[in-house]
Structure formats: C-alpha cells, structure tokens
Design an enzyme around this catalytic site. Structure first.
Site, short mmCIF file in Angstrom:
data_model
loop_
_atom_site.label_atom_id
_atom_site.label_comp_id
_atom_site.label_asym_id
_atom_site.label_seq_id
_atom_site.Cartn_x
_atom_site.Cartn_y
_atom_site.Cartn_z
N THR A 56 0.34 -1.04 -0.33
CA THR A 56 -0.16 -0.10 0.15
C THR A 56 1.15 1.29 0.32
O THR A 56 1.97 1.16 0.83
CB THR A 56 -1.22 0.07 1.08
OG1 THR A 56 -0.73 1.51 1.77
CG2 THR A 56 -0.03 -0.13 2.60
N ASP A 57 0.25 2.28 -0.85
CA ASP A 57 1.18 3.52 -0.47
C ASP A 57 0.67 4.31 0.94
O ASP A 57 1.94 5.12 1.05
CB ASP A 57 0.02 4.69 -1.30
CG ASP A 57 -1.22 4.98 -0.54
OD1 ASP A 57 -1.46 4.78 0.30
OD2 ASP A 57 -1.51 5.66 -1.43
N GLU A 58 0.04 3.29 1.96
CA GLU A 58 0.58 3.80 2.80
C GLU A 58 1.53 4.08 3.89
O GLU A 58 1.94 3.83 4.91
CB GLU A 58 -0.58 3.58 3.95
CG GLU A 58 -2.13 3.94 3.53
CD GLU A 58 -3.44 3.84 4.06
OE1 GLU A 58 -3.24 3.49 5.21
OE2 GLU A 58 -4.12 2.76 3.19
N TYR B 220 -1.65 -0.48 11.11
CA TYR B 220 -1.93 -1.00 10.06
C TYR B 220 -0.38 -0.93 8.86
O TYR B 220 0.05 -1.99 8.63
CB TYR B 220 -3.30 -0.50 8.85
CG TYR B 220 -3.41 -0.92 7.77
CD1 TYR B 220 -3.32 -2.54 7.19
CD2 TYR B 220 -2.95 0.45 6.53
CE1 TYR B 220 -3.10 -2.79 5.76
CE2 TYR B 220 -3.16 0.17 5.47
CZ TYR B 220 -3.24 -1.60 4.95
OH TYR B 220 -3.06 -1.94 3.35
N LYS C 205 2.32 -3.53 7.51
CA LYS C 205 2.87 -3.76 5.61
C LYS C 205 4.09 -3.41 5.60
O LYS C 205 4.78 -4.02 4.69
CB LYS C 205 1.55 -2.97 4.68
CG LYS C 205 -0.03 -3.12 4.90
CD LYS C 205 -0.13 -4.76 4.35
CE LYS C 205 -0.09 -4.68 2.53
NZ LYS C 205 -0.79 -5.98 2.52
P1 NAD Z 1 -10.16 -7.04 2.04
O1 NAD Z 1 -10.15 -7.11 3.78
O2 NAD Z 1 -11.45 -6.54 1.73
O3 NAD Z 1 -9.78 -8.02 2.26
C1 NAD Z 1 -8.91 -9.21 2.73
C2 NAD Z 1 -8.36 -10.47 2.48
O4 NAD Z 1 -7.29 -11.71 3.35
C3 NAD Z 1 -9.77 -11.59 3.35
O5 NAD Z 1 -10.67 -11.89 2.07
C4 NAD Z 1 -9.50 -12.78 4.65
O6 NAD Z 1 -10.04 -13.70 4.61
C5 NAD Z 1 -8.06 -12.13 4.30
N1 NAD Z 1 -7.11 -12.59 4.90
C6 NAD Z 1 -7.17 -12.47 6.22
N2 NAD Z 1 -5.81 -12.78 6.94
C7 NAD Z 1 -5.77 -13.84 6.42
C8 NAD Z 1 -4.52 -14.59 6.58
N3 NAD Z 1 -3.84 -14.86 7.76
N4 NAD Z 1 -4.77 -15.91 5.45
C9 NAD Z 1 -5.54 -16.11 4.86
N5 NAD Z 1 -6.23 -14.80 4.41
C10 NAD Z 1 -6.49 -14.16 5.35
O7 NAD Z 1 -9.14 -6.76 1.94
P2 NAD Z 1 -7.97 -5.16 0.58
O8 NAD Z 1 -8.97 -4.65 1.14
O9 NAD Z 1 -9.17 -6.09 -0.75
O10 NAD Z 1 -6.57 -5.68 0.20
C11 NAD Z 1 -6.57 -6.44 0.08
C12 NAD Z 1 -4.99 -6.70 -0.38
O11 NAD Z 1 -4.48 -4.50 -0.65
C13 NAD Z 1 -4.09 -6.08 1.55
O12 NAD Z 1 -3.10 -6.33 1.49
C14 NAD Z 1 -3.99 -4.40 1.62
O13 NAD Z 1 -3.48 -4.53 1.81
C15 NAD Z 1 -3.83 -3.85 -0.40
N6 NAD Z 1 -4.45 -2.51 -0.42
C16 NAD Z 1 -5.37 -2.38 -0.12
C17 NAD Z 1 -5.93 -0.93 -0.58
C18 NAD Z 1 -7.14 -0.36 -0.70
O14 NAD Z 1 -7.73 0.46 0.12
N7 NAD Z 1 -8.29 -1.63 0.06
C19 NAD Z 1 -5.04 0.01 -1.12
C20 NAD Z 1 -3.84 -0.50 -1.12
C21 NAD Z 1 -3.59 -1.94 -0.97
P1 TYD Z 2 -10.44 4.40 5.03
O1 TYD Z 2 -11.29 4.32 4.01
O2 TYD Z 2 -10.56 4.29 6.50
O3 TYD Z 2 -9.02 3.86 4.04
P2 TYD Z 2 -7.90 4.47 4.68
O4 TYD Z 2 -7.50 5.14 5.81
O5 TYD Z 2 -6.82 3.67 4.80
O6 TYD Z 2 -6.85 5.42 3.45
O7 TYD Z 2 -10.42 6.20 4.96
C1 TYD Z 2 -10.82 6.63 4.20
C2 TYD Z 2 -10.13 7.95 4.28
O8 TYD Z 2 -11.92 8.80 4.89
C3 TYD Z 2 -10.11 8.38 5.36
O9 TYD Z 2 -9.22 9.69 5.36
C4 TYD Z 2 -10.90 8.46 6.97
C5 TYD Z 2 -11.39 8.56 6.42
N1 TYD Z 2 -12.92 8.15 7.19
C6 TYD Z 2 -13.83 9.05 7.56
O10 TYD Z 2 -14.26 10.10 7.78
N2 TYD Z 2 -15.18 8.49 8.34
C7 TYD Z 2 -15.34 7.14 8.59
O11 TYD Z 2 -16.02 6.95 8.88
C8 TYD Z 2 -14.29 6.07 7.66
C9 TYD Z 2 -13.75 4.58 8.01
C10 TYD Z 2 -12.74 6.52 7.26
#
Ligand code: NAD
Ligand code: TYD
Length: 333
Positions: free
Chosen positions: A123-125, A147, A151
C-alpha cells in the site's frame, strides 16, 4: 503462467483480481487461499468459472498450510491482510500475524519450493503522509499507524529475503481503491450504504483536511498483473489512481449520486494519528505499459450503482459482527 495461488482472494481486491485474471487469461487456473476472516466472503467469488478455480480455506500465518497450497504453482499473489486502519488501532495482533509473519511464511515457502514469482500487494500508506508532491519508490517508508507499519514490516522482511536468498519477490504499493465488493467498513462503501439507508455519514475531522488518491479496482488489478508479469524481482512499483480528492469532496459526490442531502453528514472525532495526504508517483509502472483507465466520475457512478443494485450482498454483511464493530467504533465518537 498456468497456475497461480491468490491469497486473500475472497476479499475486496483479491476477488476482483481472481475474476480479472480468469477473464484475461483463458488457460489460467487459480487457487484461492483465504482464511475467511470477517472481511473474507465467498459471495465475492460466486460468479467465477469453477472449472478453473479452486478454493482452500487457510491461514498464511500457518506455514505448512500455505506451503502445501503453493506446491507446483507458477506464481503467488498475496492479498491476504488485516486491511483496515481503524481496526488496527483497536488492536493489531492479527495485523502482525498476517501482514508480517504471514508474508514471511510466503517468502520461506517460495524459497523452499522454488516458486518462480511472488507478488506482494502492499500500500501507498507505508510512505506515510506527504504535504506536497508525491512519493516515489525510492522514498523511505515512514508508516504512521499500526496497519501501515505492519505492511511495511512485511515488505522489509520480503526485500531482505530477496537480498539474502534471491527469492523472486515483487512489491506493489497501490493507492486507496474503490469498486464493487469492498467490505462496508471502509469509507466509500460505508458512506454509500449508509446514505442509501438515510443513516449518518461519520466524517472525521471536518473532511477538508484529508486527501486520498482514488484508484478503480480494475485499474489496480491490471497494475498488479503488469508488475507480476513484467516487474523485476526485488523491485517495488507504485500504483496510483491519479484522483486526489479531499474526503469532503468524496462525501458530497456520494450524496449527489445517491440523491441525498448534506444533513446526513455527521462530523465526528478524528482518527488518532490520521495521515493527512497520500500521494504517489506511478512513473515506474507506467514505463512497463500500465496506466489507469477509469475516469473518477464514471468509476464513482458505476460503483454507487453497484451497491444500489446489490443490496443482497451488503445487507447480509451489515449485521452481527459488523454492528458490534460499528457500535464500538462510532458510539460516543
Ligand atoms: P480485504 O480486507 O477486503 O480482504 C482481505 C482478505 O484477506 C479477506 O478475504 C480475508 O479473509 C483474507 N485474510 C486475512 N487474513 C488472512 C490470513 N491470515 N490468511 C489468509 N487469508 C487472510 O482487503 P482488500 O481491501 O481487498 O486489500 C487487499 C490487499 O490490498 C491488502 O494486502 C491491502 O493491504 C492492500 N491494499 C488495499 C487497498 C485498499 O484501498 N483497499 C489499497 C492498497 C493496498
Ligand atoms: P479508509 O477507507 O479507512 O481508508 P484509509 O484510512 O486506509 O485511507 O478511510 C479513508 C479516509 O476516510 C480517511 O481519511 C479516513 C476517512 N474516514 C472518515 O472520515 N470516516 C469514516 O467513517 C471512515 C471509515 C474513514
């Protein structure tokens, strides 16, 4: 590639990736390996081609289990993670077990089995917040919450694994992703589904300060596929949406698309350690031929329509464990 393992394939981005890859590569077989935590959901994979897809329930923190699933595969793409910042602030044990130990197990299994390619979705985070300009892959990680720190920890273990053992790992760092099948605790699906139900949208800290760069899920999946096929082992690739928006702008867009008014906005206390702005430069991945295709207005319209048309999917989720979490997170906030 004939057979790949997708860990975390029952989550948001993982399930979109499974569907994307099966459509893009008609000969490919995929094994989804997922623990099915609260965020994992087999409904996300309901429509995939069963002839080329196998599901294994398992935990990447269990080395023997993940190694057995990886045997004979040409690549692994790891999406499995604790993925929500607010949950990691409540307690990070699962984040360390999955995002650090789990990633280490995948590296070890890949080394022992000689797996040709290991793509780790990050992640960019991990860079932390930036006031102006954008981070490149050469910028140092400075994660600001449990988090993103977990990562970054997994990434460092993996990069050291490459350096020491030559394990062919590639890392992608995507920006905030949106689209169908996102668990409704993240801001976008939470606000869309709350708005559809005329429930308040709990906006942290006034909404004007924090900026996120929105990446449509299919663009993210194509970016991961590009890095998986064309990336160089030991390298990191940023995947940016190119759509930086303040949270208030996102919130107003959701209200416009759901036909609701601003009285639904509820200003609530800020998240501790809230990163102000994320911004990354994706020139390195663009040099491999990738570029985001989805326009933000169109992607938002498609996404809101999807949640409107798929109540069957999110209404089941917004019960039980979810309501318990919601009460803890937002009650008295
Ligand atoms: P999500 O929470 O929707 O999905 C995570 C999945 O991983 C779930 O299906 C969960 O059951 C599974 N999981 C969790 N722990 C596990 C374990 N110990 N063993 C096997 N499976 C396990 O997450 P997402 O939003 O789809 O994110 C997927 C990946 O992308 C993550 O690595 C996250 O860090 C990265 N990512 C997400 C975003 C975003 O905006 N959602 C952005 C950048 C990177
Ligand atoms: P989120 O979807 O949790 O992603 P991330 O923290 O990984 O960027 O949150 C996106 C942005 O929205 C973040 O600045 C926090 C804000 N936010 C709210 O204002 N209210 C909420 O209830 C949540 C979940 C997030």
């Amino acid at each position: 590639m004939k057979r790949i393992v997708v860990t975390g394939g029952a989550g948001f981005i993982g399930s979109n990736f499974v569907r994307y890859m099966l459509e893009a590569y008609p000969e490919l077989e995929i094994v989804t390996f997922d623990k099915l935590t609260y965020a994992g959901n087999l409904d996300n994979l309901k429509d995939v081609d069963e002839a080329r897809h196998t599901f294994i329930q398992g935990d990447i923190a269990d080395k023997a289990a993940i190694k057995a699933a990886m045997e004979g595969c040409d690549a692994i793409a790891n999406f499995a993670a604790g993925s929500h910042v607010d949950r990691s602030i409540m307690g990070a044990d699962d984040f360390i077990a999955t995002n650090v130990t789990g990633v280490y197990n995948i590296c070890e299994a890949a080394r022992e089995l000689g797996t040709p390619r290991v793509l780790l979705v990050s992640t960019d985070e991990v860079y932390g917040s930036i006031d102006e300009g954008s981070f490149t892959e050469a910028s140092p990680p400075r994660p600001g919450n449990p988090y993103s720190a977990s990562k970054a920890g997994g990434e460092l273990i993996a990069l050291a694994h490459f350096n020491t053992f030559g394990t062919p790992i590639i890392i992608t760092r995507g920006s905030n992703t949106y689209g169908p099948y996102q668990y409704p605790e993240k801001v976008l699906p939470l606000f869309v589904t709350n708005a559809l139900d005329d429930e308040p949208l709990p906006l942290y800290s006034g909404g004007e300060n924090n900026v996120r760069d929105w990446l449509y899920v299919e663009d993210h999946c194509r970016g991961i596929d590009t890095a998986l096929r064309k990336g160089r082992p030991g390298e990191i690739y940023n995947i940016a949406g190119g759509n930086e928006r303040r949270n208030m702008v996102l919130t107003r867009k959701i209200l416009e698309l759901t036909g609701k008014g601003e009285e639904l906005i509820q200003f609530v206390k800020d998240r501790p350690g809230h990163d102000r702005r994320y911004s990354i430069d994706a020139a390195k991945l663009k040099a491999l031929g990738w570029a985001p295709r989805m326009d933000w207005d169109e992607g938002m319209a498609l996404t809101v329509r999807w949640y409107r048309d798929n109540e069957w999917w999110w209404r089941k989720i917004k019960t039980g464990e979810f309501l318990e979490y919601y009460r803890k997170q937002y009650h008295e906030r």
